[in-house]
Write an enzyme that holds these catalytic residues in place. Structure first.
Site, short mmCIF file in Angstrom:
data_model
loop_
_atom_site.label_atom_id
_atom_site.label_comp_id
_atom_site.label_asym_id
_atom_site.label_seq_id
_atom_site.Cartn_x
_atom_site.Cartn_y
_atom_site.Cartn_z
N ARG A 16 0.77 -1.22 -0.06
CA ARG A 16 0.03 -0.05 0.05
C ARG A 16 1.10 1.34 0.18
NH1 ARG A 16 -4.99 1.62 2.85
NH2 ARG A 16 -5.50 -0.59 3.24
N HIS A 35 6.25 -24.09 4.99
CA HIS A 35 7.68 -24.40 4.44
C HIS A 35 8.40 -25.62 5.31
CE1 HIS A 35 7.84 -21.98 8.41
NE2 HIS A 35 9.23 -22.33 8.39
N LYS A 89 11.93 -28.31 3.79
CA LYS A 89 13.22 -28.66 4.36
C LYS A 89 13.79 -29.74 4.05
CE LYS A 89 11.90 -26.01 8.64
NZ LYS A 89 12.74 -24.98 8.74
N GLU A 127 11.78 -23.71 19.57
CA GLU A 127 12.43 -22.50 19.33
C GLU A 127 12.97 -21.74 20.54
OE1 GLU A 127 10.21 -20.41 16.10
OE2 GLU A 127 8.66 -21.23 17.01
N ASP A 180 -0.53 -21.84 15.39
CA ASP A 180 0.82 -21.34 14.70
C ASP A 180 1.22 -22.61 14.13
OD1 ASP A 180 2.39 -19.18 13.59
OD2 ASP A 180 3.73 -19.76 15.46
N HIS A 225 2.61 -27.22 10.84
CA HIS A 225 3.92 -27.99 10.58
C HIS A 225 4.04 -29.27 11.20
CE1 HIS A 225 5.09 -23.87 9.42
NE2 HIS A 225 5.33 -23.36 10.43
N LYS A 257 7.91 -21.57 22.35
CA LYS A 257 8.84 -20.54 22.05
C LYS A 257 9.67 -20.35 23.25
CE LYS A 257 6.57 -18.19 18.14
NZ LYS A 257 7.37 -18.61 17.00
C1 BG6 Z 1 6.24 -20.05 11.25
C2 BG6 Z 1 5.49 -19.85 12.48
O1 BG6 Z 1 5.07 -20.71 10.40
O2 BG6 Z 1 7.25 -21.03 11.54
C3 BG6 Z 1 6.38 -18.95 13.47
O3 BG6 Z 1 4.44 -18.61 12.22
C4 BG6 Z 1 7.87 -19.79 13.71
O4 BG6 Z 1 5.81 -18.70 14.69
C5 BG6 Z 1 8.24 -20.22 12.50
O5 BG6 Z 1 8.66 -18.89 14.33
C6 BG6 Z 1 9.26 -21.29 12.45
O6 BG6 Z 1 9.97 -21.51 11.22
P1 BG6 Z 1 11.28 -22.06 11.10
O7 BG6 Z 1 11.68 -22.56 9.91
O8 BG6 Z 1 12.35 -21.10 11.79
O9 BG6 Z 1 11.30 -23.32 12.24
#
Ligand code: BG6
Length: 489
Positions: A52, A179, A183, A217, A236, A241, A341
């Site tokens: 934007r 994502h 990996k 994490e 999340d 994942h 986290k």
């Molecule tokens: C994301 C989450 O999908 O994946 C984040 O929204 C998280 O909260 C992240 O930190 C972790 O990805 P990676 O590849 O760093 O483990």
């Protein structure tokens, strides 16, 4: 004069909606640069950033130059190549909620045969964006759209988004990205399982005692607290994942490598996941929230002290749970999932623990636990098989060894980062590592009763100091079955 690859590859525009956002700066631009550096983008491919904010293309390029450079590993950074990458960029300022704003975008893309449109925006905008894109014809057969997670916050909202998007795009044009599926180790899991004869007969109950999946994490929520507080760790991380990782471990061999054959098998796993009753939620799930502590050698705020987090927030930053897959292969094998986290370290692993021998000829004092196959996802990538062997010497002493099954030590081949890999898949039209609609919805159908259960039980998160492995109840979940989390064993 055009180069050979230019004449053979169809012309392509990559449009990033939300180009000034975190995802674009930290992941998409660096990944596209890597693809550029390694000549995976045809010379004519353009990258069009959309946001934007009123900016000229040169200002946008300067911004990307300043912000994204830092996210490219030094080893891979080449100034000349980075400069030529920046030449691919252009910028369009538009209000994505306004239909007339889409005509200039159409104008920019109209002479291009293929168009990848990456929706790196808030998901509640997806439906509207797709409708506006379609209104200017940007849903033609050469268009692919990439949808970032989280796709919805429960089954109903995910179905709504999917219904809306399906009005304008065929399923084969939709790339729902997770994502973790990009990996290296995750992709290797399929090869290891389905290209080797030795694991298949053992890959089931009762030969497998348990499966653990940890995505830990060490960082807190940082600047994403606004988003995170209404999301929490279950939505999340687990809904997408961790369940995707579970599918890769548990799925049957697909009948072919066709994306739909693979995704069919993943859906079957998700359908067989045991739905949790209120009692199961109480017994088999642990919610946690970090308090102040020390991570990575530094003082870390507690979750409630993070900017934008309400002082009475009950959002979970940690989840551990036990679940079962009700099918013939996995009957009664517990699957333990854990993510959080501000944990002790960044460590993502899948641990397949094999059952012990029914009888051992070795004295108990010598017995070394079990065989395990361990997949390390990050920060290090590895696969090793834990075995027991004889300690060299005159006595009969046992010794644990780790047999490395990955190529890290022997292959110098570059390992692409997950987003780069997946972006190339999108460009090439490979859907295998993207979630199909039914897969996503099935995952929500399993998650919803847990969310509802927590609400019904008024389950407040258990506190854990930053820098630990989460609330003690997480270890207790394992201990109940005589097991421990891998790093504790
Ligand atoms: C994301 C989450 O999908 O994946 C984040 O929204 C998280 O909260 C992240 O930190 C972790 O990805 P990676 O590849 O760093 O483990």
């Amino acid at each position: 004069m055009s180069t050979p690859s230019e004449t053979s590859a169809p012309s392509l525009d990559i449009v990033i909606l939300g180009a000034l956002g975190d995802l674009s700066l930290r992941k998409l631009m660096p990944s596209l640069y890597m693809a550029h550096l390694h000549e995976s983008l045809s010379p004519s491919t353009r990258i069009i950033g959309v946001s934007r904010q009123l900016l000229q293309t040169t200002e946008f390029i300067n911004f990307i130059d300043q912000k994204s450079r830092a996210f490219i590993p030094e080893l891979n950074f080449q100034e000349a190549s980075w400069q030529s990458f920046l030449h691919r960029l252009s910028y369009l300022s538009m209000d994505l909620s306004q239909e007339p704003a889409y005509s200039p975008l159409k104008g920019m893309c109209q002479n291009t045969q293929e168009c990848v449109i990456y929706l790196a925006t808030a998901p509640h905008l997806f439906a509207q964006i797709c409708s506006h894109l379609a209104s200017v014809g940007l849903n033609h057969a050469g268009t692919k759209i990439v949808l970032e997670k989280p796709l919805g916050h429960n089954l109903l909202s995910a179905q709504f988004i999917n219904d809306q998007v399906a009005k304008y795009y065929q399923e084969a044009q939709i790339y729902r990205i997770d994502h973790y599926l990009g990996k290296e180790t995750v992709q290797n899991l399929m090869v290891l399982r389905f290209a080797n004869a030795i694991f298949e007969p053992l890959w089931r109950a009762p030969y497998i005692r348990s499966v653990q999946i940890t995505v830990a994490e060490s960082l807190g929520v940082g600047s994403r607290a606004g988003f995170y507080n209404s999301t929490g760790a279950l939505r999340d991380m687990v809904q997408n994942h961790l369940l995707q990782l579970l599918c890769m471990v548990a799925m049957e061999a697909p009948i072919s490598l066709d994306p739909d054959d693979i995704r069919d098998e993943k859906v079957r796993v998700l359908r067989s996941l045991r739905k949790m009753s209120l009692y199961d939620v109480k017994r088999d799930t642990v919610r946690g929230q970090y308090t102040a502590g020390i991570t990575n050698g530094q003082l870390a705020n507690g979750y409630l002290e993070e900017a934008q987090v309400p002082a009475d927030s009950q959002t979970e930053t940690f989840v551990a749970l036990r679940t079962f897959i009700d099918n013939a292969r996995w009957a009664n094998v517990p699957f333990f999932l854990r993510t959080g986290k501000c944990l002790q370290k960044r460590q993502s692993e899948i641990v397949v623990e094999f059952s012990s021998l029914p009888f051992s000829i070795f004295p108990q004092s010598q017995q070394i636990n079990t065989n395990r196959l361990v997949f390390g996802l990050q920060p290090q990538e590895y696969i090793h098989l834990e075995m027991v062997t004889k300690d060299p010497g005159t006595g009969m002493h046992l010794h644990p060894v780790k047999l490395s099954l990955d190529l890290l030590s022997t292959s110098t081949k570059r390992r692409a980062e997950a987003y780069e890999r997946l972006l190339i898949d999108v460009i090439k039209g490979r859907l295998t590592h993207f979630m199909r609609r039914d897969e996503l919805e099935q995952a929500w159908a399993w998650v919803d009763p847990i969310l509802a259960g927590w609400q019904a039980l008024n389950d407040r998160p258990r506190l854990y100091p930053a820098g630990t492995w989460g609330p003690p109840a997480s270890s207790a979940l394992m201990a109940r079955e005589g097991l421990t989390w891998y790093e504790e064993s």
